[in-house]
Motif scaffolding. Sequence first.
Motif, short mmCIF file in Angstrom:
data_model
loop_
_atom_site.label_atom_id
_atom_site.label_comp_id
_atom_site.label_asym_id
_atom_site.label_seq_id
_atom_site.Cartn_x
_atom_site.Cartn_y
_atom_site.Cartn_z
N TYR A 53 9.34 20.29 11.25
CA TYR A 53 10.46 19.34 11.38
C TYR A 53 11.25 19.31 10.07
CZ TYR A 53 7.83 17.32 15.29
OH TYR A 53 7.15 17.14 16.45
N GLY A 83 8.70 22.48 2.92
CA GLY A 83 9.19 22.63 4.30
C GLY A 83 10.30 23.67 4.37
N ASP A 102 4.55 25.31 -0.74
CA ASP A 102 4.06 24.63 0.47
C ASP A 102 2.71 25.27 0.77
OD1 ASP A 102 5.73 22.89 2.86
OD2 ASP A 102 3.81 23.77 3.42
N VAL A 103 1.84 24.52 1.45
CA VAL A 103 0.54 25.09 1.82
C VAL A 103 0.71 26.08 2.98
CG1 VAL A 103 -0.12 23.32 3.52
CG2 VAL A 103 -1.90 24.44 2.15
N GLU A 104 1.81 25.96 3.72
CA GLU A 104 2.02 26.76 4.93
C GLU A 104 2.89 27.98 4.62
OE1 GLU A 104 0.89 26.42 7.97
OE2 GLU A 104 -0.06 24.45 7.80
N MET A 129 1.07 27.18 -2.09
CA MET A 129 0.21 26.35 -2.94
C MET A 129 -0.24 25.11 -2.18
SD MET A 129 1.03 24.05 -6.24
CE MET A 129 1.46 22.70 -5.17
N ASP A 130 -1.55 24.85 -2.27
CA ASP A 130 -2.14 23.62 -1.76
C ASP A 130 -2.17 22.66 -2.94
OD1 ASP A 130 -3.93 21.60 -1.01
OD2 ASP A 130 -5.10 22.98 0.23
N ALA A 146 9.48 15.45 -1.11
CA ALA A 146 10.07 14.73 0.02
C ALA A 146 9.03 14.60 1.13
CB ALA A 146 11.30 15.47 0.54
N ASP A 147 8.71 13.37 1.43
CA ASP A 147 7.79 13.04 2.54
C ASP A 147 6.45 13.77 2.45
OD1 ASP A 147 6.95 11.64 4.70
OD2 ASP A 147 8.55 12.27 6.03
C1 LIG Z 1 6.37 15.76 6.34
S1 LIG Z 1 6.54 17.42 5.82
C2 LIG Z 1 7.91 17.32 4.69
C3 LIG Z 1 8.63 18.64 4.58
C4 LIG Z 1 9.92 18.58 3.73
N1 LIG Z 1 9.64 18.20 2.38
C5 LIG Z 1 10.93 17.62 4.36
O1 LIG Z 1 11.02 16.48 3.87
O2 LIG Z 1 11.60 18.00 5.34
C6 LIG Z 1 5.16 17.64 4.70
C7 LIG Z 1 5.12 19.01 4.05
O3 LIG Z 1 3.98 19.08 3.17
C8 LIG Z 1 3.28 20.29 3.41
N2 LIG Z 1 1.85 20.06 3.08
C9 LIG Z 1 0.94 19.37 3.79
N3 LIG Z 1 -0.25 19.38 3.17
C10 LIG Z 1 -0.08 20.10 2.03
C11 LIG Z 1 -0.94 20.48 0.96
N4 LIG Z 1 -2.24 20.13 0.95
N5 LIG Z 1 -0.44 21.20 -0.06
C12 LIG Z 1 0.88 21.57 -0.04
N6 LIG Z 1 1.75 21.26 0.94
C13 LIG Z 1 1.27 20.54 1.97
C14 LIG Z 1 3.51 20.59 4.87
O4 LIG Z 1 3.30 21.95 5.20
C15 LIG Z 1 4.96 20.15 5.05
O5 LIG Z 1 5.87 21.16 4.72
#
Ligand SMILES: C[S@@+](CC[C@H](N)C(=O)[O-])C[C@H]1O[C@@H](n2cnc3c(N)ncnc32)[C@H](O)[C@@H]1O
Length: 222
Positions: A53, A83, A102-104, A129-130, A146-147
Amino acid sequence: MKTELRDYPLTSTIIKLKTGRVQLTIVKEPDWFLDQLSREDNEGRLYLPYWTYLWEASIGLAHHVESIGTDLKDAHILEIGCGFGLTGIVACRMGAKVVFTDVEPDALRFAHHNADQNDVKEKADFIQMDWNTPCFNGKFHYILAADVIYEEHHWEPIVRLLQEYLTPNGIALFSEPNRKNATGFFKLLNDTGFAYQKSTYSVKLEGRMNRVSIYTVRRVNA
Ligand SMILES: C[S@@+](CC[C@H](N)C(=O)[O-])C[C@H]1O[C@@H](n2cnc3c(N)ncnc32)[C@H](O)[C@@H]1O
């Protein structure tokens, strides 16, 4: 097998900002992918791939980042949980060098594609990166987020990341849509040597207006 963008149904959207428009390629049916890609994490918790999203928090942070102006020129910036990459793309446009993380891996592929189509790729690096296990050589003038604080178990690793990777006078910018539990994260920041200022933005996404809070976070003794 390597996933390509074309493995997803795609659509594009334009985010209008004061400094120009950002064109983003995004996933067309994020609800379907949320179901398909959900899984258990290492701790047995339900993990939902929210990167599919575009969140209003990233639009609010994009507005805030462009308002910072010349301070961002040549700044070294880390974006966590990037994201689709909107906020980092705006920071690149303001003259910063941005490491998108991003982790993904698939989220990073979208961020990479979006940076490319907005002509900022030469200002950008992309690293999977996690935030539980970050590993960088340098420190950053800004960290964009962000979020990313929607789950309580994210809080401590993200605070550790700030402690380790923000320069002494560095600034972390958190954006979030006024979730009730977020106050706990900002209390944790206060308890660990950080102070913050809060501002709010009205953001339009899919025809609806949303309020987004931006927290500007600094070390207390900076
Ligand atoms: C709610 S989404 C926000 C995405 C983007 N920043 C936005 O606001 O549209 C949370 C993001 O954090 C990433 N994420 C979740 N767990 C994570 C982790 N352990 N390490 C790094 N990224 C992570 C997800 O893959 C996702 O892209």
